[in-house]
Design a protein around this motif. Structure first.
Motif, PDB file in Angstrom:
ATOM      1  N   ALA A  81      11.596   2.939   3.920  1.00 62.42           N
ATOM      2  CA  ALA A  81      11.339   3.582   5.210  1.00 62.42           C
ATOM      3  C   ALA A  81      11.040   2.536   6.285  1.00 62.42           C
ATOM      4  O   ALA A  81      11.571   2.597   7.404  1.00 62.42           O
ATOM      5  N   ILE A  82      10.198   1.550   5.954  1.00 66.09           N
ATOM      6  CA  ILE A  82       9.890   0.501   6.916  1.00 66.09           C
ATOM      7  C   ILE A  82      11.105  -0.396   7.155  1.00 66.09           C
ATOM      8  O   ILE A  82      11.447  -0.721   8.301  1.00 66.09           O
ATOM      9  N   ASP A  83      11.794  -0.782   6.095  1.00 65.56           N
ATOM     10  CA  ASP A  83      12.976  -1.630   6.222  1.00 65.56           C
ATOM     11  C   ASP A  83      14.018  -0.969   7.124  1.00 65.56           C
ATOM     12  O   ASP A  83      14.575  -1.591   8.038  1.00 65.56           O
ATOM     13  N   GLY A  84      14.280   0.306   6.861  1.00 65.81           N
ATOM     14  CA  GLY A  84      15.247   1.025   7.678  1.00 65.81           C
ATOM     15  C   GLY A  84      14.803   1.180   9.114  1.00 65.81           C
ATOM     16  O   GLY A  84      15.611   1.079  10.056  1.00 65.81           O
ATOM     17  N   GLN A  85      13.493   1.406   9.319  1.00 63.82           N
ATOM     18  CA  GLN A  85      12.990   1.555  10.682  1.00 63.82           C
ATOM     19  C   GLN A  85      13.108   0.251  11.459  1.00 63.82           C
ATOM     20  O   GLN A  85      13.427   0.255  12.648  1.00 63.82           O
ATOM     21  N   ILE A 116       1.427  -4.490   8.010  1.00 64.95           N
ATOM     22  CA  ILE A 116      -0.002  -4.677   8.264  1.00 64.95           C
ATOM     23  C   ILE A 116      -0.661  -3.336   8.592  1.00 64.95           C
ATOM     24  O   ILE A 116      -1.742  -3.010   8.070  1.00 64.95           O
ATOM     25  N   VAL A 117      -0.033  -2.556   9.456  1.00 65.32           N
ATOM     26  CA  VAL A 117      -0.576  -1.234   9.788  1.00 65.32           C
ATOM     27  C   VAL A 117      -0.624  -0.348   8.547  1.00 65.32           C
ATOM     28  O   VAL A 117      -1.611   0.382   8.308  1.00 65.32           O
ATOM     29  N   HIS A 118       0.421  -0.411   7.716  1.00 68.05           N
ATOM     30  CA  HIS A 118       0.442   0.370   6.474  1.00 68.05           C
ATOM     31  C   HIS A 118      -0.740   0.000   5.582  1.00 68.05           C
ATOM     32  O   HIS A 118      -1.416   0.883   5.024  1.00 68.05           O
ATOM     33  N   GLY A 149      -4.445   0.609   2.316  1.00 75.46           N
ATOM     34  CA  GLY A 149      -4.805  -0.444   1.377  1.00 75.46           C
ATOM     35  C   GLY A 149      -5.924  -0.072   0.425  1.00 75.46           C
ATOM     36  O   GLY A 149      -5.918  -0.475  -0.746  1.00 75.46           O
ATOM     37  N   ARG A 150      -6.896   0.705   0.905  1.00 72.25           N
ATOM     38  CA  ARG A 150      -8.048   1.043   0.063  1.00 72.25           C
ATOM     39  C   ARG A 150      -7.662   1.927  -1.116  1.00 72.25           C
ATOM     40  O   ARG A 150      -8.326   1.902  -2.163  1.00 72.25           O
ATOM     41  N   THR A 151      -6.611   2.713  -0.967  1.00 72.37           N
ATOM     42  CA  THR A 151      -6.222   3.637  -2.035  1.00 72.37           C
ATOM     43  C   THR A 151      -4.982   3.185  -2.797  1.00 72.37           C
ATOM     44  O   THR A 151      -4.604   3.806  -3.782  1.00 72.37           O
ATOM     45  N   ALA A 152      -4.347   2.097  -2.367  1.00 75.30           N
ATOM     46  CA  ALA A 152      -3.127   1.628  -3.020  1.00 75.30           C
ATOM     47  C   ALA A 152      -3.462   0.869  -4.299  1.00 75.30           C
ATOM     48  O   ALA A 152      -4.524   0.254  -4.432  1.00 75.30           O
ATOM     49  N   GLU A 153      -2.540   0.912  -5.249  1.00 75.56           N
ATOM     50  CA  GLU A 153      -2.702   0.163  -6.484  1.00 75.56           C
ATOM     51  C   GLU A 153      -2.537  -1.326  -6.219  1.00 75.56           C
ATOM     52  O   GLU A 153      -1.728  -1.732  -5.384  1.00 75.56           O
TER      53      GLU A 153
END
Length: 396
Positions: A377-381, A357-359, A364-368
């Motif tokens: 990275a998130i999964d590992g964290q 959600i934070v990501h 979100g505005r610039t993501a495809e």
């Protein structure tokens, strides 16, 4: 709109109990320090309204989010939790036992509040965002369930997706733990609460050998059941065979099974043909997302009579005297007749959710547009968060 605002005190106590056992989520949310990365962001939640999801919603609020929430299932809301969330400043449209029309009206109420980010459990919000609310600007969405991911992928084949959707369900730290260990345990919990029967020596048929089916089959076997698996996917069927389970077609399993547990997310797994072949006293339960895996309508038509014999357990008697027992009306049994997955397990899923959600709030505005997996990275964290919460240290 909740059932009884007077239940908020009870809900607060249950929220605290769950949150105290969800340290992985606390570590993830606490990693942002005093920053409020969700400040000014309105989040629409369509999840099972339980003590565990209240911890996710309150974590989002603490990070600055404005929250509007509805139920992901009309029969699984815990009314005291809904009251607690409403008393804590969330806009909540959820109560247990909604009619189908009430359920969908509450989902639309969430969309009417113009959320920036959607947090889905079954794809309901994203489907609306591409149909009835196609002009609503959405930064992005997350999806919690296998069923929801399938529905969104099917949606993407019909129309271009409008924003990035993160399939939280597919994260290793979600699927390997929530689906296997969480649902595996909570499915057994539901059957013990409703039926109270001995599993040892019973013939248990597990329909589907995805992560949920693997967890259910494993827990049943650990209780001494003789487990058989039905599958349509040849690779998963082979996996079940290699794990030592008897793999059968449902037509054959229907004649010998004593307990049937559907875990597929697909329609018509157990049909009238199968029901007509079942032995007296067969127990049917579903732990898939929707109430479509067991043909409950056909069961009702076939029965001469129906009666409630225990809480969450209905007995259908055929004209021959043969009885079929249905758990939780064919709805998702581990949420309708039990408390859902344990908080320690849900903490892993919701640590993924809060970081995704934070990501989306940041990028979100610039993501495809499209559907994406959780980043490594998130999964590992999240795995590191869980280890830290448990006091475990590893090499590397």
């Amino acid at each position: 709109m909740v059932h009884n605002k007077g239940l908020a005190k009870s809900g607060a106590a249950r929220h605290k109990w769950a949150a105290d056992h969800m340290r992985t989520l606390a570590v993830a949310a606490g990693s942002f320090g005093t920053a409020r990365p969700l400040g000014g962001v309105r989040i629409g939640f369509c999840l099972q309204v339980t003590a565990e999801t209240s911890a996710l919603i309150m974590a989002a609020k603490k990070l600055g989010a404005q929250v509007v929430a509805c139920a992901g299932n009309p029969h699984t809301t815990q009314d005291d939790i809904a009251a607690y969330l409403a008393s804590s400043g969330a806009a909540v449209y959820a109560w247990r036992g909604q009619t189908r029309s009430e359920f969908h009206r509450c989902i639309r109420r969430v969309m009417d509040d113009s959320p920036d980010i959607l947090v889905d459990d079954g794809g309901e919000l994203s489907i609306l965002a591409h149909t009835r609310y196609a002009d609503l600007p959405v930064l992005g969405a997350t999806e919690e369930t296998t069923t929801g991911v399938r529905r969104i992928r099917a949606l993407g084949r019909r129309t271009a997706l409008r924003y990035p959707i993160i399939a939280v369900n597919d994260a290793r730290t979600k699927a390997m733990f929530d689906n296997v260990h969480g649902t595996g345990q909570s499915a057994i919990d539901a059957l013990l609460r409703t039926c109270g029967v001995l599993f040892a020596s019973k013939s248990v048929i597990v329909a589907g050998y995805g992560p949920v089916g693997r967890g259910v089959a494993s827990r049943c076997a650990e209780l001494g059941a003789r487990v058989s698996v039905t599958e349509v996917d040849p690779v998963r069927a082979l996996e079940a065979h290699m794990a030592g389970y008897d793999v059968q077609r449902m037509d054959a399993a229907a004649r010998t099974g004593q307990i049937f547990i559907t875990c597929t997310g697909q329609r018509s797994v157990i049909t009238a043909r199968h029901i007509s072949a079942m032995r007296d006293g067969a127990i049917l339960a579903n732990v898939g997302h929707f109430d479509v895996e067991i043909d409950v309508a056909a069961l009702g038509r076939m029965a001469h009579s129906k009666r409630r014999i225990r809480r969450g357990l209905d007995e259908f008697t055929m004209r021959t005297g043969r009885r079929i027992l249905l758990v939780s009306g064919g709805y998702v049994a581990n949420l309708v007749s039990a408390s859902g997955n344990p908080p320690e397990i849900m903490a892993l899923s919701f640590a993924n959710q809060i970081r995704c959600i934070v990501h989306l709030a940041r990028h979100g505005r610039t993501a495809e547009p499209g559907i994406f997996g959780v980043s490594s990275a998130i999964d590992g964290q999240v795995a590191r968060d869980a280890l830290a919460a448990s006091g475990v240290r590893i090499d590397g």
